[in-house]
Design a protein around this motif. Structure first.
Motif, PDB file in Angstrom:
ATOM      1  N   LEU A 117       3.814   7.822   4.947  1.00  0.00           N
ATOM      2  CA  LEU A 117       5.156   7.233   4.966  1.00  0.00           C
ATOM      3  C   LEU A 117       5.885   7.590   6.264  1.00  0.00           C
ATOM      4  CD1 LEU A 117       7.172   5.602   3.224  1.00  0.00           C
ATOM      5  CD2 LEU A 117       8.110   7.782   2.446  1.00  0.00           C
ATOM      6  N   LEU A 118       5.790   8.862   6.644  1.00  0.00           N
ATOM      7  CA  LEU A 118       6.492   9.278   7.865  1.00  0.00           C
ATOM      8  C   LEU A 118       5.854   8.659   9.107  1.00  0.00           C
ATOM      9  CD1 LEU A 118       7.303  13.003   6.983  1.00  0.00           C
ATOM     10  CD2 LEU A 118       8.874  11.051   7.011  1.00  0.00           C
TER      11      LEU A 118
ATOM     12  N   ALA B  90       0.835  -1.206   0.000  1.00  0.00           N
ATOM     13  CA  ALA B  90       0.000   0.000   0.000  1.00  0.00           C
ATOM     14  C   ALA B  90       0.873   1.261   0.000  1.00  0.00           C
ATOM     15  CB  ALA B  90      -0.931  -0.010   1.207  1.00  0.00           C
ATOM     16  N   LEU B  91       1.934   1.231   0.791  1.00  0.00           N
ATOM     17  CA  LEU B  91       2.845   2.387   0.813  1.00  0.00           C
ATOM     18  C   LEU B  91       3.501   2.576  -0.553  1.00  0.00           C
ATOM     19  CD1 LEU B  91       4.420   1.821   4.347  1.00  0.00           C
ATOM     20  CD2 LEU B  91       3.080   3.830   3.638  1.00  0.00           C
ATOM     21  N   THR B  92       3.861   1.476  -1.172  1.00  0.00           N
ATOM     22  CA  THR B  92       4.471   1.551  -2.499  1.00  0.00           C
ATOM     23  C   THR B  92       3.472   2.092  -3.516  1.00  0.00           C
ATOM     24  OG1 THR B  92       5.874  -0.296  -1.916  1.00  0.00           O
ATOM     25  CG2 THR B  92       5.699   0.197  -4.251  1.00  0.00           C
TER      26      THR B  92
ATOM     27  N   ALA C 296      10.001   0.130   3.718  1.00  0.00           N
ATOM     28  CA  ALA C 296       8.969   1.077   3.294  1.00  0.00           C
ATOM     29  C   ALA C 296       9.591   2.397   2.827  1.00  0.00           C
ATOM     30  CB  ALA C 296       7.996   1.328   4.435  1.00  0.00           C
ATOM     31  N   LEU C 297      10.656   2.795   3.514  1.00  0.00           N
ATOM     32  CA  LEU C 297      11.289   4.079   3.172  1.00  0.00           C
ATOM     33  C   LEU C 297      12.150   3.998   1.913  1.00  0.00           C
ATOM     34  CD1 LEU C 297      12.235   5.182   6.794  1.00  0.00           C
ATOM     35  CD2 LEU C 297      10.699   6.438   5.261  1.00  0.00           C
TER      36      LEU C 297
ATOM     37  N   ARG D  93      20.222  -1.625  11.893  1.00  0.00           N
ATOM     38  CA  ARG D  93      21.221  -0.942  11.037  1.00  0.00           C
ATOM     39  C   ARG D  93      20.566  -0.425   9.757  1.00  0.00           C
ATOM     40  NH1 ARG D  93      24.711  -4.806  13.494  1.00  0.00           N
ATOM     41  NH2 ARG D  93      24.074  -6.464  12.098  1.00  0.00           N
ATOM     42  N   ALA D  94      19.665  -1.220   9.198  1.00  0.00           N
ATOM     43  CA  ALA D  94      19.038  -0.806   7.939  1.00  0.00           C
ATOM     44  C   ALA D  94      18.234   0.480   8.139  1.00  0.00           C
ATOM     45  CB  ALA D  94      18.133  -1.921   7.405  1.00  0.00           C
ATOM     46  N   LEU D  95      17.476   0.527   9.220  1.00  0.00           N
ATOM     47  CA  LEU D  95      16.650   1.726   9.435  1.00  0.00           C
ATOM     48  C   LEU D  95      17.527   2.940   9.747  1.00  0.00           C
ATOM     49  CD1 LEU D  95      13.928   3.042   9.509  1.00  0.00           C
ATOM     50  CD2 LEU D  95      13.594   2.216  11.848  1.00  0.00           C
TER      51      LEU D  95
END
Ligand code: PHE
Ligand code: ZN
Length: 881
Positions: A608-609, A576-578, A625-626, A689-691
């Protein structure tokens, strides 16, 4: 090199061999330039075969240096030998007979890395698909299975290790300075699973006790000194062995399982029986040198090759058209393994991203082919995203259609019924039909029809009747050789959500089978009516990506935002975000092209935020998502007349707006998402780490200076953080002093470490913009670059061509011309590698006319070059067609 013969192989021409191979006895006297191979092969004529038929064995660049029939030298009038074949006549009508074939081969001169070759001073083989015929004359096809005995003789000092498939029989000295070892593999196997390794390597050892209590010795061989870097791979191996017992009831079947890591390898790894050979990038890891992505890949590839022992080796393919029988199924198995070891939704998001960015363009371009093709010119070119990843999706859909229990019954039946055989996709599908009673005839079209189906959906709610009507239509695009298509059986996982976010359960559904939240779309058009729906629903279709399709469903930003907050399936939240992001990115590309200002829709940025800051969501999910759709995702959605510069500019502008609006959120995440000092590669730490790194990317967009990324580079204590910071510096601030300094320090620090230097090449090859070509050219002359090494070539030339749309696709066409020159150069040494890198041109027709013209000229230049390999000729001709 085998230059093209123009020969095309058809599935319809399949027939079994006239001769049955009973046993294989191989003796290798290893020498770097003159290895002597003696193959003793025992055959008998297949009952019912033509009693006068000669035997025709396959060869590739071979010279025969001796031939015995039942131990006696053969009269030359009875056979013909060419580099490509050995034909022997006047053979017994039914009695078994023995051929003893001697060939002399030159491993040192073998730059194709197929057959027996040398890498970093060791001997190594690669036989899939048709490499064994470069070692000796043989019935080199997957439906010819036999037990193998292998004797290896070599210099003892240079080659303390002598390895082959199966169990170790024994070894001893063998004349001055030499020794020998003998191996026996009791499991009948086709030649493509043969392996031999000899040389001097370090080892990590462990054991695994199987479900039934047998102890298996595990050994991972790596270059001396790199042993500590193999412990993660060993751990992944043991977890894989355990998981296959628990989830699929599959136990290992030899006394020993070995993995050898080599630095020159065309592919990822190879499942040779009991002796897997790996590209070292999928074995070696430690925190200083490997990223979280490297760890995840190692785990997946170790599992994949191990799982092949049952899906591939015990049950193999009847012919190479059936490649997805082992590859699609084994990818499905390794994806399930990783999902169980890590986060299922995050793994699914990563797999679907990969499928869409790699397989969808293949399926939508000139190289499209069915998961089970019916013709090929060069089998090496069919180790594709379609056979592997779409093949896995098709297996996954079978699991969705049947449900967990019946799917398991079907798998058990498959293992039971076909153990020891070489079978077809039809055999595989029949097991699921027999186990479940479900008719899979229409479903099987997924194996035979190429192209990504497009499903168009529209819904309407009738408040008075309390019903929701969903109209669906499917369209399968034309693909090479397939102009018209039949409607397919598409399993759509589907749920309805109410205003308060809760799920709405229909009292009944008319017009389509709907069970276990799966709607079965089988018609070209179909209308499903959901009854007992008390308020306007928000519909979620193709949850978990239950079918590999493109979905067109006009949902309002408000509805998508609703799903992004309330869907219980987190994959669907990401989707949905995409779906919210995409229209913004598409519009941005169009606006940038017309020189208009780029503006981002508010609902999208807010949603998104909100997701980014939502602490109930896993950090790894939030990072996914980001990470907005990539430039090539946007290009694919735009569909044609594409301008890579406008796509890039539009996407950058959107990133900047999100970054500015979310500056505080990102600063907060950057500060909060810390990991303990003691590095752990587990999925949870990797997610943190990814975030954190994603937040850093956005902050660098908001701040527009390299300062923060440089500070992160200087502070990094692991490769994930270090390479991420370097990527931001290089890609966003390529000309800054900080970037220059960081690139130099990275190079100096890791100059001895080829796999890390690959990252250094790849990061630079990915720098957006027209100037990167000059940098890539210069890097090819860097002493750390090695043209003959596939990993180096892929990291520099491969990354440039596959992952740098603005650099490679610069408007003057220089990028394409550069690629053409490289392809011709690589083709002379390693056709497989050349053909693989050339597939980066597969979407050239969707470029705007000026670039498309340049691309066509570059392809035509390749096509017209003399002495092309079959591999490159096949790809270039299909790409231009
Ligand atoms: N069979 C290997 C795998 O997917 C891939 C491979 C194909 C390796 C051909 C080498 C050559 O596991
Ligand atoms: Zn595989």
């Amino acid at each position: 090199m085998r230059t093209d013969t123009g020969q095309v192989i058809h599935l319809a021409d399949y027939r079994p061999t006239d001769f049955v191979l009973e046993r294989v006895d191989l003796t290798f006297e290893l020498d770097p330039t003159e290895t002597k191979v003696e193959a003793r092969l025992i055959f008998h004529r297949r009952p019912g075969a033509d009693p006068a038929a000669p035997i025709v064995l396959d060869g590739d660049e071979l010279t025969l240096s001796g031939l015995l029939f039942d131990q006696v030298e053969m009269d030359p009038s009875r056979y013909d030998a060419t580099p490509e074949s050995l034909t022997v006549r006047d053979l017994p009508e039914s009695a078994p007979f023995e051929l003893t074939i001697t060939t002399i081969i030159n491993p040192e001169a073998n730059t194709q890395l197929m057959g027996l070759y040398r890498t970093s001073g060791i001997y190594c083989t690669q036989c899939e698909a048709e490499g064994f015929r470069r070692i000796t004359y043989f019935l080199d096809r997957p439906d010819v299975l036999a037990p193998f005995t292998v004797n290896i003789i070599a210099d003892k000092d240079a080659n303390p290790l002598l390895l082959s498939n199966g169990n170790f029989l024994g070894g001893a000295g063998y004349g001055p300075g030499k020794h020998f070892a003998a191996w026996f593999d009791p499991h009948p196997k086709p030649s493509y699973l043969f392996a031999l390794v000899a040389g001097d390597l370090g080892v990590v050892e462990d054991t695994f006790t199987t479900l039934s209590g047998r102890e298996v010795v595990l050994k991972i061989y790596v270059e001396h000194g790199k042993e500590p870097r193999a412990t993660y791979a060993m751990d992944a191996l043991k977890r894989s062995m355990k998981w296959d017992e628990e989830r699929f009831g599959r136990e290992y079947d030899l006394d020993i399982f070995m993995i050898v890591a080599v630095s020159d390898f065309n592919m990822g790894a190879m499942e040779n029986k009991g002796l897997n050979v790996f590209n070292d990038r999928y074995v070696l890891a430690d925190p200083e040198l490997a990223t979280d992505a490297d760890y995840a890949n190692i785990e997946a590839v170790i599992a994949h090759e191990y799982f092949h022992n049952w899906t591939g080796n015990r049950i193999t393919c009847r012919d190479w058209f059936q490649l997805c029988l082992k590859e699609g199924l084994t990818v499905y198995r390794d994806q399930e393994f990783s999902s169980d070891q890590r986060s299922r939704p995050v793994k699914r998001i990563a797999d679907v991203r990969h499928l869409k960015s790699e397989q969808f363009p293949e399926d939508g371009g000139p190289l499209a082919h069915p998961v089970r093709p019916t013709t090929y010119r060069e089998i090496n070119n069919f180790y594709t995203r379609t056979v592997y990843e779409k093949g896995s999706e098709v297996t996954r859909m079978i699991a969705t259609l049947l449900g967990k229990d019946d799917f398991k019954k079907g798998m058990d039946l498959y293992f039971d019924r076909h153990d020891g055989q070489a079978v077809t996709i039809e055999d595989f599908v029949t097991c699921f039909k027999d186990a479940s009673g479900r008719d899979l005839t229409q479903f099987s079209l997924w194996y035979h029809q190429a192209g990504t189906p497009l499903v168009t959906a529209s819904g309407s709610y009738d408040a008075a009747a309390g019903s929701f009507t969903l109209s669906l239509e499917q369209m399968i695009p034309a693909t090479p050789g397939q102009q018209t298509k039949e409607p397919m059986h598409i399993p759509l996982s589907l749920a309805l959500f109410g205003e308060n976010g809760g799920k709405l359960e229909p009292s009944s559904v008319e017009g389509a089978e709907y069970a276990g939240e799966v709607l079965h779309l089988t018609g070209r058009t179909q209308t499903a009516v959901f009854h007992g729906i008390g308020s306007r629903p928000v519909v979620s279709i193709n949850r978990s990506f239950s079918a590999p399709i493109n979905l067109h469903f006009d949902q309002s930003p408000a509805d998508l935002a609703h799903l992004a907050r309330h869907e219980t399936d987190h994959f669907a939240r990401w989707q949905a975000l995409t779906d919210l992001a995409l229209p913004n990115l598409l519009k941005a590309a169009r606006d940038a092209r017309e020189g208009k200002p780029v503006v981002c829709e508010a609902t999208f940025v807010e949603t998104l935020l909100a997701a980014a800051a939502d602490e109930s969501l896993e950090p790894a999910f939030r990072a996914q998502a980001l990470a907005l759709p990539s430039e090539s995702d946007i290009a694919r959605e735009l569909g044609g007349n594409n301008d890579p510069d406008a796509i890039h500019a539009g996407r950058q502008a959107i990133l900047k707006q999100i970054a500015e609006a979310g500056k505080d959120v990102f600063a907060g995440l950057y500060a909060a998402m810390t990991t303990p000092d003691d590095f752990s590669p587990d999925a949870k730490s990797a997610g943190l780490r990814a975030l954190r790194n994603t937040a850093l990317t956005y902050l660098s967009h908001a701040e527009q200076t390299p300062a923060r990324a440089k500070a992160a580079f200087d502070a990094a204590d692991n490769m994930t953080d270090l390479s991420h910071a370097l990527t931001i510096l290089a890609h966003r601030f390529p000309d800054s002093a900080q970037t220059r300094e960081a690139l130099e320090s990275f190079r100096d620090r890791f100059a001895e470490n080829a796999l890390v230097i690959d990252k250094w090449f790849a990061i630079q090859a990915g720098i957006p913009g027209a100037k990167t070509l000059e940098r890539v050219r210069a890097l090819m002359d860097n002493p750390l670059f090695k043209r003959t090494n596939p990993n180096r070539m892929r990291s520099l030339v491969g990354t440039f061509a596959f992952a740098n749309p603005t650099g490679f696709g610069r408007a003057d066409g220089e990028g394409y011309r550069f690629l053409a020159d490289q392809i011709l150069d690589i083709d002379g040494r390693n056709p497989q590698l050349a053909a693989r890198i050339l597939t980066s041109m597969r979407s050239w027709r969707s470029l705007e006319p000026v670039r498309a013209d340049h691309a066509r000229s570059a392809l035509t230049k390749i096509e017209q070059a003399p002495d092309l390999s079959t591999d490159v000729r096949d790809i270039v001709e299909r790409t231009l067609k």
